[in-house]
Enzyme design. Structure first.
Site, PDB file in Angstrom:
ATOM      1  N   HIS A 115       0.851  -1.199   0.000  1.00 31.93           N
ATOM      2  CA  HIS A 115       0.000   0.000   0.000  1.00 31.93           C
ATOM      3  C   HIS A 115       0.882   1.242   0.000  1.00 31.93           C
ATOM      4  CE1 HIS A 115      -4.000   1.808   1.643  1.00 31.93           C
ATOM      5  NE2 HIS A 115      -3.330   2.720   0.971  1.00 31.93           N
ATOM      6  N   GLU A 149      -7.446   1.162  -4.564  1.00 35.53           N
ATOM      7  CA  GLU A 149      -8.036   1.650  -3.309  1.00 35.53           C
ATOM      8  C   GLU A 149      -9.093   2.677  -3.680  1.00 35.53           C
ATOM      9  OE1 GLU A 149      -5.652   4.004  -0.597  1.00 35.53           O
ATOM     10  OE2 GLU A 149      -6.725   3.217   1.133  1.00 35.53           O
ATOM     11  N   HIS A 171     -11.852   0.846   4.534  1.00 33.93           N
ATOM     12  CA  HIS A 171     -12.661   2.066   4.332  1.00 33.93           C
ATOM     13  C   HIS A 171     -14.130   1.677   4.465  1.00 33.93           C
ATOM     14  CE1 HIS A 171      -9.750   5.218   3.285  1.00 33.93           C
ATOM     15  NE2 HIS A 171      -9.026   4.255   2.749  1.00 33.93           N
ATOM     16  N   ARG A 206     -19.834  -3.683  22.629  1.00 33.17           N
ATOM     17  CA  ARG A 206     -21.139  -4.275  22.319  1.00 33.17           C
ATOM     18  C   ARG A 206     -21.438  -4.206  20.822  1.00 33.17           C
ATOM     19  NH1 ARG A 206     -22.301  -2.367  27.543  1.00 33.17           N
ATOM     20  NH2 ARG A 206     -22.646  -0.272  26.764  1.00 33.17           N
ATOM     21  N   ASP A 244       1.299   3.152   3.347  1.00 30.19           N
ATOM     22  CA  ASP A 244       0.318   4.148   2.882  1.00 30.19           C
ATOM     23  C   ASP A 244       1.040   5.475   2.617  1.00 30.19           C
ATOM     24  OD1 ASP A 244      -2.136   5.150   2.062  1.00 30.19           O
ATOM     25  OD2 ASP A 244      -3.035   5.190   4.051  1.00 30.19           O
TER      26      ASP A 244
END
Ligand SMILES: [Zn+2]
Length: 385
Positions: free
Chosen positions: A61, A136, A202, A234, A281
Site C-alpha cells: 500500500h 483503493e 474504508h 457491544r 500508505d
C-alpha cells in the site's frame, strides 16, 4: 557470479548463521553456511560483516514518495520513487490508486498496468519493481472514506469493476472494498475468481456484514482501525471480526501516528506474527521536507511527521524499514519476526512467490544492521547502497 556473506540470514522463517549466498544474474542459485561451501573461483565476493540478510521488503500500500504521486504520469518521477524505495530496503511494491474520476482512474490503471508488465522483464537496474496494482477506491464507504473525494465514490457493480480490470490488463492484484455496500459481495466474488486479494477496508461494516464479505472471498484488511467502524465492546464491527478471524490477514500503518503504539501491540497479540502485514500508505511527501504535496487530486500538508488534508490524516510519510523498526519497538518483537511482517506475510497475502530467500528465488535482498537500519539493498541481483 556474486558471492555475499554476512552474520546471519533470515529466510525469514529460518535463521542461517554465517550465510554464503551465490547470485547469478537476477537469481539466487545457492544459500548455505559459509563453513560448508567454498566461494567459487572467479566469483565477486562481498562480505557484509555483522549485517543480516533478509528478503527485499514488499509494500502492499503505497501512493508515492520524493514528490511523486503514483496517479501522475511522470516517468522520471516514477524512477526516482523506485530508487527511493530501494534505499529503504523495498524491492517490490503495489502501486496504490486514490479515488478519482472514472476517466482518471481508468487512465491510471492503464499506465500502471503497463509498468507492471514492463517490470516483469526488468533485470539488474537496482530499482523497486511494481508487482501488481492496489485499487483503493472508488468502492469505499462514505462514512469511512478518510480523505477519498466523496463525489467520486461509486457503488460497486460488476460492470465498473470489469472496466477497471480491462484497463489494468489484469494487473489489479489487491482491491480495497467496503463489503457492506450494495453490490459489493458480487464484485468480491468476481475479483476473487480473477485472483485478486480482496481487502476489506474504508468500511462501516457490522460484524455480520464483515462475515458476509469474508464468506464471499475477502481475505485481508486494509490499514486496520483506520477508516473503519471503531471497535465497540457491544458492537465489535469489522475490527472485531478482522482481529479474531484466523482466516484473515491484515495490515497496519505502524508509524506511531495512525495507531497508538499500544494498539500495535494489541494487534500483534490478536493477529500474531503469522497474519500481520506492515504497509506504509506513504504519500508523495515521503522523503521530503515539511510542506504541501499532492495525494491524487488532493493537496496535503505535512508537518512533524503528519500528513493532513482538512484536518484529517491523509496517508503517511512512513518508510517500510522504519515500520519494521517501529514494530520491534511498539510490539516487543525481534528483528526476524518484524521482517517477516514486511516480506513473507505481505507476499502470502497477495500470493506472489517473492518475500522468501531460497535457491531459485529472485535475488532481492535487504542488508540490515542489527538495529534494523538498511545498509544496502540488492534488487534483481544489482547492489544499490
Ligand atoms: Zn491509501
Amino acid at each position: 557470479m556474486l558471492a555475499i556473506t554476512a552474520r546471519a540470514l533470515f529466510t525469514p522463517l529460518e535463521k542461517i548463521e554465517q550465510p554464503l549466498v551465490l547470485v547469478d544474474g537476477d537469481k539466487i542459485v545457492r544459500i548455505s553456511s559459509r563453513f560448508s561451501a567454498e566461494i567459487p573461483a572467479g566469483a565477486k565476493h562481498i562480505d557484509f560483516e555483522d549485517s543480516f540478510f533478509a528478503p527485499g521488503l514488499i509494500d502492499l500500500h503505497v501512493h508515492g514518495a520524493m514528490g511523486y504521486d503514483l496517479m501522475q504520469d511522470d516517468a522520471a518521477g516514477a524512477a526516482a520513487f523506485e530508487k527511493f524505495l530501494v534505499r529503504h530496503g523495498v524491492t517490490s511494491y503495489y502501486p496504490t490508486t486514490v479515488t478519482a474520476s472514472l476517466g482518471d482512474t481508468l487512465r491510471a490503471l492503464e499506465r500502471l498496468g503497463r509498468s507492471v508488465e514492463q517490470a516483469e522483464t526488468r533485470t539488474q537496474d537496482s530499482r523497486a519493481c511494481p508487482l501488481g496494482i492496489h485499487l483503493e477506491g472508488p468502492f469505499l464507504s462514505h462514512l469511512r472514506r478518510g480523505v477519498h473525494p466523496p463525489d467520486r465514490l461509486l457503488t460497486p457493480t460488476l460492470d465498473t469493476f470489469n472496466r477497471f480490470w480491462q484497463a489494468s490488463q489484469g494487473k489489479i492484484k489487491i482491491m480495497t472494498i467496503a463489503p457492506e455496500l450494495p453490490g459489493a459481495l458480487e464484485v468480491i466474488t468476481e475479483a476473487v475468481k480473477l485472483g485478486v486479494c480482496v481487502s476489506l477496508g474504508h468500511s462501516d461494516a457490522t460484524l455480520e456484514q464483515t462475515k458476509a464479505g469474508i464468506a464471499a472471498g475477502g481475505c485481508h484488511a486494509t490499514h486496520t482501525f483506520n477508516a473503519m467502524r471503531p471497535l465497540g465492546h457491544r458492537d465489535p464491527g469489522i475490527v472485531g471480526e478482522v482481529l479474531s478471524n484466523v482466516s484473515v490477514t491484515a495490515d497496519i500503518i505502524a508509524d506511531g501516528v495512525h495507531l497508538h503504539p499500544s494498539i500495535v501491540r494489541v494487534f500483534l497479540r490478536a493477529k500474531g506474527v503469522e497474519r500481520t502485514v506492515l504497509v506504509t500508505d506513504a504519500t508523495s511527501a515521503t522523503g521530503m521536507p515539511d510542506g504541501r504535496y499532492m495525494l491524487g487530486s488532493l493537496e496535503v500538508e505535512v508537518r512533524d511527521g503528519k500528513c493532513l488534508h482538512d484536518g484529517k490524516l491523509a496517508g503517511s510519510v512512513l518508510t517500510l524499514d522504519q515500520a519494521v523498526r517501529n514494530a520491534m519497538k511498539f510490539a516487543g518483537i525481534d528483528l526476524q519476526q518484524a521482517l517477516r511482517l514486511a516480506t513473507l506475510n505481505a507476499a502470502r497475502a497477495v500470493k506472489t512467490s517473492q518475500g522468501v530467500l531460497q535457491e531459485g528465488s529472485t535475488a532481492d535482498l535487504a542488508v540490515l544492521a542489527p538495529s534494523g537500519e538498511i545498509r544496502a539493498t540488492i534488487a534483481r541481483g544489482a547492489i544499490a547502497d
